[in-house]
Design a protein around this motif. Structure first.
Motif, PDB file in Angstrom:
ATOM      1  N   LEU A 145       0.800  -1.231   0.000  1.00 60.97           N
ATOM      2  CA  LEU A 145       0.000   0.000   0.000  1.00 60.97           C
ATOM      3  C   LEU A 145       0.833   1.281   0.000  1.00 60.97           C
ATOM      4  N   ARG A 146       2.159   1.160   0.264  1.00 57.78           N
ATOM      5  CA  ARG A 146       2.992   2.368   0.218  1.00 57.78           C
ATOM      6  C   ARG A 146       3.278   2.786  -1.212  1.00 57.78           C
ATOM      7  N   ARG A 147       3.100   1.830  -2.154  1.00 56.02           N
ATOM      8  CA  ARG A 147       3.477   2.097  -3.538  1.00 56.02           C
ATOM      9  C   ARG A 147       2.323   2.710  -4.330  1.00 56.02           C
ATOM     10  N   ARG A 148       2.542   3.903  -4.869  1.00 52.57           N
ATOM     11  CA  ARG A 148       1.549   4.530  -5.745  1.00 52.57           C
ATOM     12  C   ARG A 148       1.703   3.956  -7.146  1.00 52.57           C
ATOM     13  N   VAL A 149       0.560   3.715  -7.821  1.00 53.03           N
ATOM     14  CA  VAL A 149       0.586   3.226  -9.204  1.00 53.03           C
ATOM     15  C   VAL A 149      -0.306   4.135 -10.051  1.00 53.03           C
ATOM     16  N   PRO A 150      -0.134   4.120 -11.390  1.00 51.08           N
ATOM     17  CA  PRO A 150      -0.970   4.990 -12.230  1.00 51.08           C
ATOM     18  C   PRO A 150      -2.437   4.560 -12.188  1.00 51.08           C
ATOM     19  N   PRO A 151      -3.392   5.482 -12.396  1.00 57.73           N
ATOM     20  CA  PRO A 151      -4.817   5.116 -12.444  1.00 57.73           C
ATOM     21  C   PRO A 151      -5.053   4.021 -13.481  1.00 57.73           C
ATOM     22  N   GLY A 152      -5.900   3.027 -13.142  1.00 57.73           N
ATOM     23  CA  GLY A 152      -6.212   1.949 -14.064  1.00 57.73           C
ATOM     24  C   GLY A 152      -5.234   0.786 -14.001  1.00 57.73           C
ATOM     25  N   TYR A 153      -4.153   0.944 -13.218  1.00 60.02           N
ATOM     26  CA  TYR A 153      -3.154  -0.130 -13.099  1.00 60.02           C
ATOM     27  C   TYR A 153      -3.786  -1.312 -12.354  1.00 60.02           C
ATOM     28  N   PRO A 154      -3.679  -2.567 -12.905  1.00 57.63           N
ATOM     29  CA  PRO A 154      -4.304  -3.714 -12.234  1.00 57.63           C
ATOM     30  C   PRO A 154      -3.775  -3.872 -10.803  1.00 57.63           C
ATOM     31  N   GLY A 155      -4.695  -4.034  -9.855  1.00 58.82           N
ATOM     32  CA  GLY A 155      -4.303  -4.173  -8.451  1.00 58.82           C
ATOM     33  C   GLY A 155      -4.227  -2.851  -7.719  1.00 58.82           C
ATOM     34  N   GLY A 156      -4.484  -1.756  -8.422  1.00 58.04           N
ATOM     35  CA  GLY A 156      -4.482  -0.441  -7.779  1.00 58.04           C
ATOM     36  C   GLY A 156      -5.778  -0.225  -7.008  1.00 58.04           C
ATOM     37  N   VAL A 157      -5.683   0.341  -5.794  1.00 54.74           N
ATOM     38  CA  VAL A 157      -6.879   0.620  -4.993  1.00 54.74           C
ATOM     39  C   VAL A 157      -6.839   2.078  -4.510  1.00 54.74           C
ATOM     40  N   SER A 158      -8.043   2.662  -4.367  1.00 56.29           N
ATOM     41  CA  SER A 158      -8.149   4.043  -3.896  1.00 56.29           C
ATOM     42  C   SER A 158      -9.303   4.124  -2.901  1.00 56.29           C
ATOM     43  N   PRO A 159      -9.352   5.180  -2.073  1.00 60.33           N
ATOM     44  CA  PRO A 159     -10.477   5.311  -1.131  1.00 60.33           C
ATOM     45  C   PRO A 159     -11.829   5.299  -1.835  1.00 60.33           C
ATOM     46  N   LEU A 160     -11.952   6.060  -2.935  1.00 61.07           N
ATOM     47  CA  LEU A 160     -13.228   6.136  -3.658  1.00 61.07           C
ATOM     48  C   LEU A 160     -13.603   4.779  -4.258  1.00 61.07           C
ATOM     49  N   GLY A 161     -12.617   4.096  -4.845  1.00 64.73           N
ATOM     50  CA  GLY A 161     -12.859   2.781  -5.442  1.00 64.73           C
ATOM     51  C   GLY A 161     -13.244   1.741  -4.404  1.00 64.73           C
ATOM     52  N   THR A 162     -12.584   1.778  -3.253  1.00 64.23           N
ATOM     53  CA  THR A 162     -12.857   0.801  -2.186  1.00 64.23           C
ATOM     54  C   THR A 162     -14.250   1.019  -1.604  1.00 64.23           C
ATOM     55  N   PHE A 163     -14.612   2.289  -1.394  1.00 64.46           N
ATOM     56  CA  PHE A 163     -15.968   2.595  -0.910  1.00 64.46           C
ATOM     57  C   PHE A 163     -17.009   2.037  -1.886  1.00 64.46           C
ATOM     58  N   THR A 164     -16.788   2.265  -3.178  1.00 69.77           N
ATOM     59  CA  THR A 164     -17.710   1.788  -4.212  1.00 69.77           C
ATOM     60  C   THR A 164     -17.759   0.263  -4.236  1.00 69.77           C
ATOM     61  N   ALA A 165     -16.600  -0.373  -4.010  1.00 65.80           N
ATOM     62  CA  ALA A 165     -16.519  -1.840  -4.049  1.00 65.80           C
ATOM     63  C   ALA A 165     -17.439  -2.482  -3.006  1.00 65.80           C
ATOM     64  N   PHE A 166     -17.661  -1.772  -1.886  1.00 65.51           N
ATOM     65  CA  PHE A 166     -18.569  -2.288  -0.850  1.00 65.51           C
ATOM     66  C   PHE A 166     -20.004  -1.802  -1.068  1.00 65.51           C
ATOM     67  N   ALA A 167     -20.144  -0.509  -1.393  1.00 68.92           N
ATOM     68  CA  ALA A 167     -21.482   0.093  -1.508  1.00 68.92           C
ATOM     69  C   ALA A 167     -22.304  -0.542  -2.634  1.00 68.92           C
ATOM     70  N   ALA A 168     -21.653  -0.815  -3.782  1.00 75.58           N
ATOM     71  CA  ALA A 168     -22.389  -1.328  -4.945  1.00 75.58           C
ATOM     72  C   ALA A 168     -23.006  -2.708  -4.687  1.00 75.58           C
ATOM     73  N   PRO A 169     -22.225  -3.711  -4.252  1.00 73.98           N
ATOM     74  CA  PRO A 169     -22.838  -5.037  -4.058  1.00 73.98           C
ATOM     75  C   PRO A 169     -23.806  -5.075  -2.873  1.00 73.98           C
ATOM     76  N   LEU A 170     -23.559  -4.231  -1.820  1.00 69.55           N
ATOM     77  CA  LEU A 170     -24.506  -4.193  -0.698  1.00 69.55           C
ATOM     78  C   LEU A 170     -25.850  -3.618  -1.158  1.00 69.55           C
ATOM     79  N   SER A 171     -25.802  -2.625  -2.057  1.00 67.65           N
ATOM     80  CA  SER A 171     -27.046  -2.070  -2.614  1.00 67.65           C
ATOM     81  C   SER A 171     -27.769  -3.129  -3.442  1.00 67.65           C
ATOM     82  N   LEU A 172     -27.007  -3.884  -4.236  1.00 62.45           N
ATOM     83  CA  LEU A 172     -27.615  -4.954  -5.043  1.00 62.45           C
ATOM     84  C   LEU A 172     -28.233  -6.018  -4.128  1.00 62.45           C
ATOM     85  N   GLY A 173     -27.549  -6.307  -3.018  1.00 62.02           N
ATOM     86  CA  GLY A 173     -28.080  -7.262  -2.031  1.00 62.02           C
ATOM     87  C   GLY A 173     -29.420  -6.804  -1.481  1.00 62.02           C
TER      88      GLY A 173
END
Ligand SMILES: [Zn+2]
Length: 268
Positions: A145-173
């Motif tokens: 997690l200390r390593r920054r990678v370019p946007p779209g890089y496979p395995g890259g995570v961000s606060p906004l992306g992580t929030f969405t990763a939980f919010a989207a499937p919970l909404s579908l549930g």
């Protein structure tokens, strides 16, 4: 009953297929794959299960096109204006198809949980990618997690992306609960929702380790694709065989398995 639902399914998915093609959500091959997946789910799983799949299809399509110019400028937009091909449709649709058939044959609701887990994982993955690339700061690699990678890089995570990763499937549930696809209980909705996030997490982990990542010989950007800027790209790390479609299939399978596992643990 099965024959009538198959005919109804063919009719409805063909209409939605043409609409999706016109809106550039899928290419020609994607329409055919989509009609197959959608009709199978309607015939074997029923309309409520199909609604969940259609929600994924149209919401994912909407966010793929959302701020497309900004993504294209960052070099992270999907190719061909975001139209998905048959490989992409099957990578996300095969597990939902098989679980719908399995539920039809055996009943008992276990496979409907797996179905929602798989669709939730696809929704989580697509939305966290498409929304996560809009995060103001560059992502960090999920395995260091200390390593920054370019946007779209496979395995890259961000606060906004992580929030969405939980919010989207919970909404579908919650929608699955409301439609009565899964047992009408909050723990069941949370099980399938978390399962979707787990699938997406596994997608990022494989993306950061095994997935083939290439460097474009023209623009110098990292890409998951073997071709970029019309030229073959050079393998940077990972395995050529582990492409984005393989990773999506593994993610979808993980979402299905995690839904059964989490639901089982809660009812142990
Ligand atoms: Zn390039």
């Amino acid at each position: 009953m099965l024959a009538i639902r198959t005919l109804e399914g063919l009719l409805v998915t063909s209409i939605l297929g043409v609409l999706s093609y016109r809106r550039k959500l899928v290419d020609e091959s994607g329409v055919i794959a989509g009609v197959f997946v959608g009709t199978s789910v309607i015939a074997f799983g029923g309309w409520e299960m199909f609604i969940l799949l259609a929600i994924f299809h149209f919401v994912a399509g909407f966010f793929t096109h959302y701020k497309y110019e900004a993504k294209a400028a960052k070099g992270v937009a999907e190719f061909k204006g975001g139209a998905r091909s048959w490989q992409n449709v099957l990578a996300n649709g095969l597990v939902p198809t098989l679980t719908a058939v399995a539920e039809y044959l055996h009943g008992g609701n276990t496979m409907t949980l797996a179905f929602v887990g798989a669709v939730g994982a696809s929704l989580s993955d697509t939305l966290s990618n498409e929304i996560g690339v809009l995060n103001p700061t560059p992502p960090r690699l999920i395995t260091s997690l200390r390593r920054r990678v370019p946007p779209g890089y496979p395995g890259g995570v961000s606060p906004l992306g992580t929030f969405t990763a939980f919010a989207a499937p919970l909404s579908l549930g919650m929608v699955a609960y409301w439609l009565g696809v899964i047992p009408r209980s909050i723990p069941a909705a949370i099980s399938v929702g978390l399962a979707g996030a787990v699938g997406s997490l596994v997608d990022s982990l494989i993306g950061a380790t095994l997935q083939g990542v290439y460097i474009c010989s023209v623009c110098g950007k990292f890409t998951e694709k073997r071709y970029h800027c019309g030229k073959p790209a050079r393998l940077h790390r990972g395995y050529e065989a582990v492409n984005n479609h393989v990773v999506n299939l593994l993610m979808s399978t993980t979402g299905a398995a995690a839904a059964i596992a989490i639901w089982g643990l809660l009812n142990f």
